[in-house]
Motif scaffolding. Structure first.
Motif, PDB file in Angstrom:
ATOM      1  N   UNK A   1       0.792  -1.157   0.013  1.00  9.10           N
ATOM      2  CA  UNK A   1       0.189  -0.050  -0.153  1.00  9.10           C
ATOM      3  C   UNK A   1       0.927   1.085   0.090  1.00  9.10           C
ATOM      4  N   UNK A   2       2.080   1.146   0.872  1.00 12.62           N
ATOM      5  CA  UNK A   2       2.799   2.607   0.964  1.00 12.62           C
ATOM      6  C   UNK A   2       3.508   2.353  -0.273  1.00 12.62           C
ATOM      7  N   UNK A   3       3.983   1.399  -1.036  1.00  6.88           N
ATOM      8  CA  UNK A   3       4.626   1.422  -2.671  1.00  6.88           C
ATOM      9  C   UNK A   3       3.610   2.200  -3.494  1.00  6.88           C
ATOM     10  N   UNK A   4       2.114   1.664  -3.302  1.00  7.70           N
ATOM     11  CA  UNK A   4       1.457   2.368  -4.202  1.00  7.70           C
ATOM     12  C   UNK A   4       1.125   3.974  -3.980  1.00  7.70           C
ATOM     13  N   UNK A   5       1.118   4.076  -2.663  1.00  2.00           N
ATOM     14  CA  UNK A   5       1.225   5.601  -2.021  1.00  2.00           C
ATOM     15  C   UNK A   5       2.419   6.562  -2.909  1.00  2.00           C
ATOM     16  N   UNK A   6       3.720   6.060  -2.822  1.00  2.00           N
ATOM     17  CA  UNK A   6       4.757   6.831  -3.221  1.00  2.00           C
ATOM     18  C   UNK A   6       4.749   6.721  -4.762  1.00  2.00           C
ATOM     19  N   UNK A   7       4.319   5.883  -5.347  1.00  2.00           N
ATOM     20  CA  UNK A   7       4.513   5.914  -6.695  1.00  2.00           C
ATOM     21  C   UNK A   7       3.287   6.729  -7.395  1.00  2.00           C
ATOM     22  N   UNK A   8       2.320   7.059  -6.431  1.00  2.00           N
ATOM     23  CA  UNK A   8       1.228   7.853  -6.968  1.00  2.00           C
ATOM     24  C   UNK A   8       1.656   9.524  -6.631  1.00  2.00           C
ATOM     25  N   UNK A   9       2.416   9.746  -5.704  1.00  2.00           N
ATOM     26  CA  UNK A   9       2.927  11.015  -5.310  1.00  2.00           C
ATOM     27  C   UNK A   9       3.277  12.000  -6.374  1.00  2.00           C
ATOM     28  N   UNK A  10       4.141  11.716  -7.152  1.00  2.00           N
ATOM     29  CA  UNK A  10       4.649  12.479  -8.258  1.00  2.00           C
ATOM     30  C   UNK A  10       3.320  12.880  -9.380  1.00  2.00           C
ATOM     31  N   UNK A  11       2.445  12.172  -9.444  1.00  2.00           N
ATOM     32  CA  UNK A  11       1.375  12.523 -10.259  1.00  2.00           C
ATOM     33  C   UNK A  11       0.142  13.559  -9.782  1.00  2.00           C
ATOM     34  N   UNK A  12       0.236  13.469  -8.228  1.00  2.00           N
ATOM     35  CA  UNK A  12      -0.715  14.451  -7.625  1.00  2.00           C
ATOM     36  C   UNK A  12      -0.005  15.429  -6.747  1.00  2.00           C
ATOM     37  N   UNK A  13       1.351  15.589  -6.810  1.00  2.00           N
ATOM     38  CA  UNK A  13       2.127  16.787  -5.989  1.00  2.00           C
ATOM     39  C   UNK A  13       2.446  18.026  -6.834  1.00  2.00           C
TER      40      UNK A  13
END
Length: 149
Positions: A43-55
């Motif tokens: 879940x944390x991996x998915x979170x961190x991989x998504x960060x560049x898209x939303x930040x």
């Protein structure tokens, strides 16, 4: 009474919906064979991989401006500690989901607004209104009924 401001209300409901999927998908991963630590890690991996898209910076962000290290140090510490407490909470959430009913676990763990309200009132002098107290009462009452078999 003034109507709720749509700018924050729409985002709040989007968050509610996404957290519903978050709870469901985490429970699904657990019942399909992952351990609680494996589920939390992925879940944390998915979170961190998504960060560049939303930040990505936004021109409408009122706090856009100086770089991260130019921000107040206390704000940086608060944000970091927010992540620490979220990670610890997630650890207990996945352990509870592993053994408990998904709806009951989600109801109890999603009943944190009264805690936030008390902390914000104590440390940030936010106003506690009768409506907030009633909402907190019903939040906790709802969690109580959801947790009963």
């Amino acid at each position: 009474m003034a109507p709720p401001r749509a700018e924050w209300l729409a985002s709040s409901f989007a968050c509610l919906l996404l957290y519903g999927f978050w709870g469901f998908l985490g429970k699904l991963a657990l019942v399909r064979g992952l351990s609680s630590s494996q589920e939390a890690g992925l879940e944390k991996l998915g979170f961190f991989l998504t960060l560049p898209l939303i930040l990505k910076p936004s021109a409408t962000d009122p706090n856009a401006g100086p770089g991260l290290m130019e921000r107040p140090k206390f704000a940086l510490l608060a944000a970091y500690m927010s992540g620490v407490t979220a990670a610890a909470a997630d650890f207990f959430y996945t352990r509870a989901m592993m053994k408990g009913d998904g709806g009951a676990v989600s109801a109890i763990t999603a009943s944190y607004p009264p805690v936030t309200m008390v902390l914000c009132a104590t440390f940030m002098r936010e106003k506690v209104t009768r409506n907030k107290l009633m909402g907190s009462f019903f939040t906790l009452l709802g969690a109580f009924f959801m947790a009963r078999s």
